[in-house]
Design a protein around this motif. Structure first.
Motif, mmCIF file in Angstrom:
data_model
loop_
_atom_site.group_PDB
_atom_site.id
_atom_site.type_symbol
_atom_site.label_atom_id
_atom_site.label_comp_id
_atom_site.label_asym_id
_atom_site.label_seq_id
_atom_site.Cartn_x
_atom_site.Cartn_y
_atom_site.Cartn_z
ATOM 1 N N UNK A 1 0.849 -1.191 0.000
ATOM 2 C CA UNK A 1 0.000 0.000 0.000
ATOM 3 C C UNK A 1 0.885 1.242 0.000
ATOM 4 N N UNK A 2 0.272 2.400 -0.250
ATOM 5 C CA UNK A 2 1.021 3.655 -0.230
ATOM 6 C C UNK A 2 0.374 4.637 0.742
ATOM 7 N N UNK A 3 0.989 5.810 0.876
ATOM 8 C CA UNK A 3 0.506 6.792 1.843
ATOM 9 C C UNK A 3 -0.892 7.267 1.489
ATOM 10 N N UNK A 4 -1.188 7.408 0.213
ATOM 11 C CA UNK A 4 -2.521 7.835 -0.200
ATOM 12 C C UNK A 4 -3.576 6.839 0.284
ATOM 13 N N UNK A 5 -3.281 5.564 0.148
ATOM 14 C CA UNK A 5 -4.201 4.526 0.640
ATOM 15 C C UNK A 5 -4.410 4.679 2.147
ATOM 16 N N UNK A 6 -3.319 4.872 2.864
ATOM 17 C CA UNK A 6 -3.408 4.964 4.322
ATOM 18 C C UNK A 6 -4.227 6.167 4.754
ATOM 19 N N UNK A 7 -3.990 7.327 4.142
ATOM 20 C CA UNK A 7 -4.713 8.528 4.528
ATOM 21 C C UNK A 7 -6.207 8.402 4.236
ATOM 22 N N UNK A 8 -6.556 7.684 3.190
ATOM 23 C CA UNK A 8 -7.959 7.506 2.849
ATOM 24 C C UNK A 8 -8.641 6.455 3.722
ATOM 25 N N UNK A 9 -7.889 5.461 4.205
ATOM 26 C CA UNK A 9 -8.497 4.344 4.912
ATOM 27 C C UNK A 9 -8.240 4.313 6.411
ATOM 28 N N UNK A 10 -7.140 4.904 6.856
ATOM 29 C CA UNK A 10 -6.775 4.826 8.274
ATOM 30 C C UNK A 10 -7.069 6.105 9.041
ATOM 31 N N UNK A 11 -7.126 7.238 8.343
ATOM 32 C CA UNK A 11 -7.269 8.549 8.998
ATOM 33 C C UNK A 11 -8.536 8.594 9.849
ATOM 34 N N UNK A 12 -8.361 8.965 11.116
ATOM 35 C CA UNK A 12 -9.501 9.153 12.003
ATOM 36 C C UNK A 12 -10.058 7.877 12.603
ATOM 37 N N UNK A 13 -9.441 6.719 12.292
ATOM 38 C CA UNK A 13 -9.932 5.455 12.832
ATOM 39 C C UNK A 13 -9.059 5.012 13.990
ATOM 40 N N UNK A 14 -9.590 4.127 14.818
ATOM 41 C CA UNK A 14 -8.830 3.632 15.961
ATOM 42 C C UNK A 14 -7.686 2.739 15.484
ATOM 43 N N UNK A 15 -6.650 2.599 16.307
ATOM 44 C CA UNK A 15 -5.550 1.716 15.958
ATOM 45 C C UNK A 15 -6.029 0.280 15.833
ATOM 46 N N UNK A 16 -7.015 -0.103 16.613
ATOM 47 C CA UNK A 16 -7.559 -1.449 16.506
ATOM 48 C C UNK A 16 -8.104 -1.691 15.097
ATOM 49 N N UNK A 17 -8.857 -0.723 14.591
ATOM 50 C CA UNK A 17 -9.410 -0.870 13.247
ATOM 51 C C UNK A 17 -8.313 -0.825 12.192
ATOM 52 N N UNK A 18 -7.296 0.008 12.376
ATOM 53 C CA UNK A 18 -6.169 0.034 11.440
ATOM 54 C C UNK A 18 -5.494 -1.328 11.373
ATOM 55 N N UNK A 19 -5.256 -1.923 12.541
ATOM 56 C CA UNK A 19 -4.632 -3.242 12.572
ATOM 57 C C UNK A 19 -5.502 -4.283 11.877
ATOM 58 N N UNK A 20 -6.807 -4.199 12.080
ATOM 59 C CA UNK A 20 -7.717 -5.146 11.427
ATOM 60 C C UNK A 20 -7.641 -5.015 9.912
ATOM 61 N N UNK A 21 -7.567 -3.767 9.426
ATOM 62 C CA UNK A 21 -7.480 -3.555 7.982
ATOM 63 C C UNK A 21 -6.161 -4.080 7.426
ATOM 64 N N UNK A 22 -5.070 -3.818 8.148
ATOM 65 C CA UNK A 22 -3.765 -4.302 7.696
ATOM 66 C C UNK A 22 -3.732 -5.825 7.703
ATOM 67 N N UNK A 23 -4.338 -6.423 8.707
ATOM 68 C CA UNK A 23 -4.368 -7.883 8.799
ATOM 69 C C UNK A 23 -5.048 -8.510 7.586
ATOM 70 N N UNK A 24 -6.015 -7.788 7.012
ATOM 71 C CA UNK A 24 -6.713 -8.296 5.828
ATOM 72 C C UNK A 24 -5.871 -8.159 4.562
ATOM 73 N N UNK A 25 -4.818 -7.344 4.624
ATOM 74 C CA UNK A 25 -4.001 -7.072 3.441
ATOM 75 C C UNK A 25 -2.741 -7.925 3.356
ATOM 76 N N UNK A 26 -2.345 -8.520 4.454
ATOM 77 C CA UNK A 26 -1.068 -9.238 4.491
ATOM 78 C C UNK A 26 -1.303 -10.746 4.549
ATOM 79 N N UNK A 27 -0.335 -11.520 4.064
ATOM 80 C CA UNK A 27 -0.523 -12.969 3.990
ATOM 81 C C UNK A 27 -0.273 -13.706 5.292
ATOM 82 N N UNK A 28 0.139 -13.017 6.323
ATOM 83 C CA UNK A 28 0.454 -13.684 7.579
ATOM 84 C C UNK A 28 -0.236 -12.971 8.738
ATOM 85 N N UNK A 29 -0.266 -13.614 9.877
ATOM 86 C CA UNK A 29 -0.828 -13.002 11.073
ATOM 87 C C UNK A 29 0.052 -11.835 11.519
#
Length: 212
Positions: free
Chosen positions: A37-65
């Motif tokens: 992903x890039x910074x543009x993706x992060x600013x559109x998807x992570x901005x203003x959300x809790x770290x818990x939700x950010x981690x959940x989104x990242x977990x869906x993007x990566x092939x490992x836990x």
């Protein structure tokens, strides 16, 4: 005379220009795990959300836990980047110096992060004993708990306060608590704030006139 008796500021993106810094660290850590992903993706998807939700989104993007120490590693790396790069939002120092009604900060971040960034940008003296963190009440925006706590502690009712926010979750939290909310839209990457906030503005120098 202003209808408002107290201003409640969000921190990230309103007082300090921390969003690009924190999101760059998130991008780097996610990509190290294969997210691509890039910074543009992060600013559109992570901005203003809790770290818990950010981690959940990242977990869906990566092939490992995600590593169990992902969050503490993020805090360590982001704090170091804040120390090197963070700046106050343009115009906010003048706003704080000229506000003639009480004000405070209410943020989703942990208090040590809020304090660090306010100290690094020279804004902390304005907010001693007036810092309210979602981590204390254990409820995160769009839940209005942190704003309700801030208003009550400052001695005002929600209708007597104006909240200044830059994220849709923060705007919704304020509205859910019965507050008017000004949306700072200088970096409203998804064009979400207009029509949701009481009004929107793009230059921090406008705040004093808007409150007045």
């Amino acid at each position: 005379m202003s209808k408002y008796k107290c201003v409640i500021f969000d921190c990230d993106g309103v007082l300090v220009d921390s969003e690009p810094i924190a999101n760059r660290v998130l991008v780097d850590m996610a990509n190290e795990l294969g997210a691509n992903i890039d910074l543009d993706y992060a600013l559109k998807n992570f901005k203003g959300t809790s770290m818990q939700r950010c981690q959940e989104q990242i977990a869906e993007l990566v092939p490992q836990r995600l590593p169990e120490d992902f969050l503490p590693r993020f805090r360590e790396r982001s704090f170091e980047s804040f120390r090197q790069n963070i700046q106050p939002v343009d115009g906010i120092a003048e706003v704080l110096e000229n506000l003639d009604i009480p004000f405070c900060v209410a943020s989703s971040g942990p208090e040590n992060k809020i304090r660090l960034n306010l100290e690094l940008t020279g804004l902390l003296p304005h907010f001693e004993d007036k810092i309210f963190s979602c981590f204390t009440v254990r409820k995160w925006k769009p839940d209005p708990a942190v704003f309700l706590w801030a208003a009550e502690t400052m001695g005002f009712k929600p209708k007597e306060c104006i909240v200044i926010e830059d994220s849709i979750s923060g705007v919704n939290a304020a509205k859910n608590g019965g507050f008017d909310v000004f949306g700072f839209a200088a970096h409203d990457y998804n064009n979400e704030l207009e029509g949701h906030a009481t009004l929107t503005f793009s230059d921090m120098s406008e705040v004093l006139e808007l409150i007045g």
